[in-house]
Design an enzyme around this catalytic site. Structure first.
Site, PDB file in Angstrom:
ATOM      1  N   ASP A  34      36.180  18.203  39.562  1.00  0.00           N
ATOM      2  CA  ASP A  34      37.000  19.374  39.896  1.00  0.00           C
ATOM      3  C   ASP A  34      38.394  19.153  39.311  1.00  0.00           C
ATOM      4  O   ASP A  34      39.013  18.097  39.505  1.00  0.00           O
ATOM      5  CB  ASP A  34      37.098  19.541  41.412  1.00  0.00           C
ATOM      6  CG  ASP A  34      37.817  20.827  41.787  1.00  0.00           C
ATOM      7  OD1 ASP A  34      37.417  21.898  41.259  1.00  0.00           O
ATOM      8  OD2 ASP A  34      38.737  20.763  42.598  1.00  0.00           O
ATOM      9  N   ASN A  70      46.438  29.152  34.964  1.00  0.00           N
ATOM     10  CA  ASN A  70      46.005  30.552  34.974  1.00  0.00           C
ATOM     11  C   ASN A  70      47.145  31.468  35.422  1.00  0.00           C
ATOM     12  O   ASN A  70      47.342  32.559  34.868  1.00  0.00           O
ATOM     13  CB  ASN A  70      44.813  30.745  35.909  1.00  0.00           C
ATOM     14  CG  ASN A  70      43.482  30.564  35.184  1.00  0.00           C
ATOM     15  OD1 ASN A  70      43.410  30.705  33.963  1.00  0.00           O
ATOM     16  ND2 ASN A  70      42.437  30.241  35.930  1.00  0.00           N
ATOM     17  N   HIS A 103      44.664  34.153  31.898  1.00  0.00           N
ATOM     18  CA  HIS A 103      43.278  33.684  31.768  1.00  0.00           C
ATOM     19  C   HIS A 103      42.962  33.181  30.370  1.00  0.00           C
ATOM     20  O   HIS A 103      42.115  32.296  30.203  1.00  0.00           O
ATOM     21  CB  HIS A 103      42.307  34.803  32.155  1.00  0.00           C
ATOM     22  CG  HIS A 103      42.300  35.089  33.630  1.00  0.00           C
ATOM     23  ND1 HIS A 103      41.759  34.221  34.561  1.00  0.00           N
ATOM     24  CD2 HIS A 103      42.794  36.148  34.354  1.00  0.00           C
ATOM     25  CE1 HIS A 103      41.889  34.724  35.779  1.00  0.00           C
ATOM     26  NE2 HIS A 103      42.534  35.894  35.680  1.00  0.00           N
ATOM     27  N   ASP A 135      41.120  29.802  29.752  1.00  0.00           N
ATOM     28  CA  ASP A 135      39.863  29.658  28.985  1.00  0.00           C
ATOM     29  C   ASP A 135      40.013  28.618  27.877  1.00  0.00           C
ATOM     30  O   ASP A 135      39.107  27.789  27.646  1.00  0.00           O
ATOM     31  CB  ASP A 135      39.464  31.002  28.387  1.00  0.00           C
ATOM     32  CG  ASP A 135      39.024  32.001  29.456  1.00  0.00           C
ATOM     33  OD1 ASP A 135      38.751  31.561  30.599  1.00  0.00           O
ATOM     34  OD2 ASP A 135      38.918  33.205  29.140  1.00  0.00           O
ATOM     35  N   ASP A 169      36.664  25.989  37.536  1.00  0.00           N
ATOM     36  CA  ASP A 169      37.153  24.742  36.970  1.00  0.00           C
ATOM     37  C   ASP A 169      36.317  23.562  37.441  1.00  0.00           C
ATOM     38  O   ASP A 169      36.802  22.439  37.513  1.00  0.00           O
ATOM     39  CB  ASP A 169      38.633  24.551  37.335  1.00  0.00           C
ATOM     40  CG  ASP A 169      38.849  24.523  38.852  1.00  0.00           C
ATOM     41  OD1 ASP A 169      37.860  24.839  39.571  1.00  0.00           O
ATOM     42  OD2 ASP A 169      39.945  24.194  39.298  1.00  0.00           O
TER      43      ASP A 169
END
Length: 653
Positions: A515, A523, A528, A532, A558
């Site tokens: 994680d 973000n 975004h 990405d 994530d």
């Protein structure tokens, strides 16, 4: 035996001469006692002398005649005996009681007896039991005086018991005055060979007639000398007539022929009569007595001609071929329909978008449509007659092995063989993906006749399939395995671990739940698009740390996961620390603004006692949560006994 006829002609002459002599002597005695004159006495003496001389003359004459007759009788009897002895035909003198009085060597030899043996028998003893009745009426006529000559055929028994056929012809010898029958003189000719030949001929004729009748063939016989044509019973029955109803007029049959066929038949007839053909042969229709038309096959030949070459006699046969003609007509219609169907199929195969190749039983190409020419790169002219491998070569897409196209085993089921992983290898070594269906051709006797191969250019579809399959199993953003494919792999590994534990071996894998730390800030500040881009960098970093056989997946957001296919817990710790270091050292910037992130990792073992896949993920997730609680950037290993996770291990330690 002497004949008595000539002796009877002179038996009265001797007594007459004796009477005349005694008369003359008596006259002389009487005259000597009478007192007659000298002149009268002399005259009487002269008359007596004359009568005596005459009597002596006639006596000598009759005695000579008797001697001559006896000599002739002896000669005749000698000739008769000699004729009997030398005759090649049996001769026998038989009494009315059947006793054999005299016979010749030929008759005795014919029956295998000596003359003495056969003359001790009767005709009843040497006659075949089944023929004893033959000649019975003749004997009754002989005794009644109404029969003087006779002839008939009967069987005699040889000395060895075998039968022999003979022809018997005879005459009756009768007493001259009373006409009473005395004996029989018979000539017996051996006709056994002739009888056997006749029996063979009769048997052959019977077989011939039976064969003709069984084959439905009639026979006609044209004989100009007899004035017409005769037909066999099969022939006339073939046309519905009775025996003899059509005999006579040699041209009658022509009037019974269908008008449309008469000229053809007449032409064939003229050609044979003129010597242009060895046989007359024609197929035509003739009218049945009930008015319908039947098909006839007529074959004949002239067997006799006169000195000018004109026909005298011809013989032939007729066969009812109506059923054959009807079958031929049906076949003609079927052939026309088949030709139409074949043409439709040809046009269809030429027009469809699939490639089609047909082979025969010897695996040689018999048909290719234009699409097959295009895909294989081989023109039809160069392909026809060649073996299939010369034109069409397909291999498996994954193994590279050739896909065999062979005939099915004898008696085996013959389903179509479909293959969607085939690759067509052309003669120039270029390739294209195809989907092929191979179907065997079997005839009505279940015999292999060839193959039909239908194939399509599947290159684009195969690429699309691969894309869809990859998309279904991989994350669209990072290219890593997605959650669903990752879960399926974990389940398979769990099942395999249990199987290995049940057997002699064992397997152990390590699952890592990753994680990201501080990812939400990227973000929020960069959007975004920045998130990405960062996720793609993280995926590359993780993929670069683990081995090629290990599985890396993005579970969502994530969260990432790794399965180490082999290794211990200590090895998993080392790999986890390497992943954390690789993520922390990404040096990611977006819009010239640097972003720093980290990662927390939970590790759980995959073995036979670890439970189901979702349980393993839950333990690793709990270990990851413990690592985050310990300050992030740490590795925490979940225990195998499902208790609380072990204390997290800092990445820097």
């Amino acid at each position: 035996m002497r004949l008595r006829g000539p002796i009877r002609l002179n038996k009265h002459a001797t007594p007459a001469l004796l009477v005349a002599g005694f008369a003359v002597a008596a006259v002389l005695v009487v005259l000597s006692r009478l007192d007659l004159g000298a002149e009268a006495l002399r005259l009487c003496l002269q008359m007596s002398v004359a009568m005596t001389i005459g009597a002596l003359f006639f006596a000598c004459l009759f005695i000579g005649r008797i001697s001559k007759d006896r000599r002739q009788i002896a000669e005749s009897e000698q000739r008769f005996r000699q004729a009997m002895e030398d005759s090649a035909i049996g001769i026998a003198v038989v009494g009315l009681d059947g006793r054999i009085v005299q016979t010749n060597p030929a008759f005795a030899s014919m029956l295998g007896y000596s003359r003495e043996e056969i003359e001790a028998l009767t005709f009843f003893q040497i006659t075949h039991p089944d023929d004893l009745h033959v000649g019975r009426e003749t004997m009754e006529g002989i005794k009644a005086g109404t029969v003087n000559a006779f002839q008939f055929e009967k069987r005699y028994l040889k000395k060895d018991g075998t039968a022999v056929w003979a022809h018997l012809a005879g005459s009756v010898i009768r007493e001259e005055k009373s006409g009473r029958a005395l004996y029989l003189v018979s000539q017996i000719e051996d006709i056994d060979a002739r009888k056997q030949a006749e029996a063979r001929i009769a048997e052959a004729e019977t077989r011939w007639n039976f064969a003709l009748a069984g084959a439905g063939q009639g026979v006609w016989d044209l004989d100009i000398r007899k004035g017409g044509t005769t037909y066999s019973s099969t022939w006339v029955k073939m046309l519905g007539y009775a025996d003899g109803e059509l005999d006579g007029d040699p041209d009658l049959w022509l009037t019974m022929i269908h008008p449309d066929d008469r000229e053809t038949v007449a032409e064939a007839d003229r050609a044979h009569l003129d010597g242009q053909t060895e046989f007359f042969e024609a197929e035509f229709r003739m009218r049945h007595k009930d008015g319908r038309w039947i098909w006839i096959l007529d074959r004949g030949k002239a067997i006799e001609r006169d000195g000018d070459g004109r026909l005298i006699r011809a013989i032939g046969s007729l066969t009812d071929i109506t059923r054959r003609k009807e079958a031929e007509e049906r076949l003609t219609v079927s052939a026309a329909m088949l030709a139409d169907e074949k043409e439709r199929l040809r046009v269809t195969l030429q027009s469809i978008g699939d490639a089609v190749i047909c082979t025969n039983a010897a695996n040689r190409v018999t048909f290719m449509n234009p699409v097959a020419e295009k895909l294989t790169g081989v023109p039809t002219e160069a392909a026809l007659g060649k073996t299939l491998g010369h034109v069409y070569w397909a291999v498996d897409e994954e193994t590279g092995h050739r896909i065999g196209v062979t005939r099915p085993a004898i008696g085996a089921e013959t389903p179509s063989d479909q293959n969607s992983r085939a690759v067509l290898v052309r003669r120039d070594d270029t390739r294209c993906s195809i989907r092929q269906v191979v179907s065997p051709i079997m005839n009505e006797r279940n015999e292999f006749c060839g193959l039909v191969i239908v194939f399509q250019d599947f290159t684009d579809a195969r690429a699309l399939q691969r894309q869809l399959a990859h998309a279904a199993a991989h994350d669209a953003l990072t290219g890593l395995a997605n959650r669903s494919s990752f879960i399926r792999t974990m389940e398979e590994l769990v099942v395999q671990a249990r199987k290995d534990a049940a057997g002699a071996g064992s397997s152990r894998h390590q699952f890592m739940f990753i994680d990201l730390d501080h990812f939400k800030l990227v973000n929020d500040t960069g959007g975004h698009a920045a998130g990405d881009a960062l996720l793609k960098r993280v995926a590359q970093a993780v993929r670069g740390v683990v081995g090629s056989e290990d599985l890396v997946a993005r579970l969502g957001g994530d969260e990432f996961a790794v399965i180490l296919k082999s290794g211990s817990t200590a090895g998993a710790r080392v790999a986890a620390r390497s992943i954390i270091d690789a993520i922390a050292g990404l040096n990611f910037s977006w819009d010239d603004r640097p972003h720093a992130i980290g990662a927390s990792i939970g590790v759980a073992a995959i073995n036979a006692n670890c439970g189901e896949a979702d349980e393993i993920i839950a333990r690793a997730d709990a270990a990851c949560y413990a690592a985050k609680a310990a300050g992030r950037g740490c590795v925490c290993v979940a225990p195998d006994d499902k208790s609380e996770p072990q204390a997290p291990l800092a990445a820097a330690s």
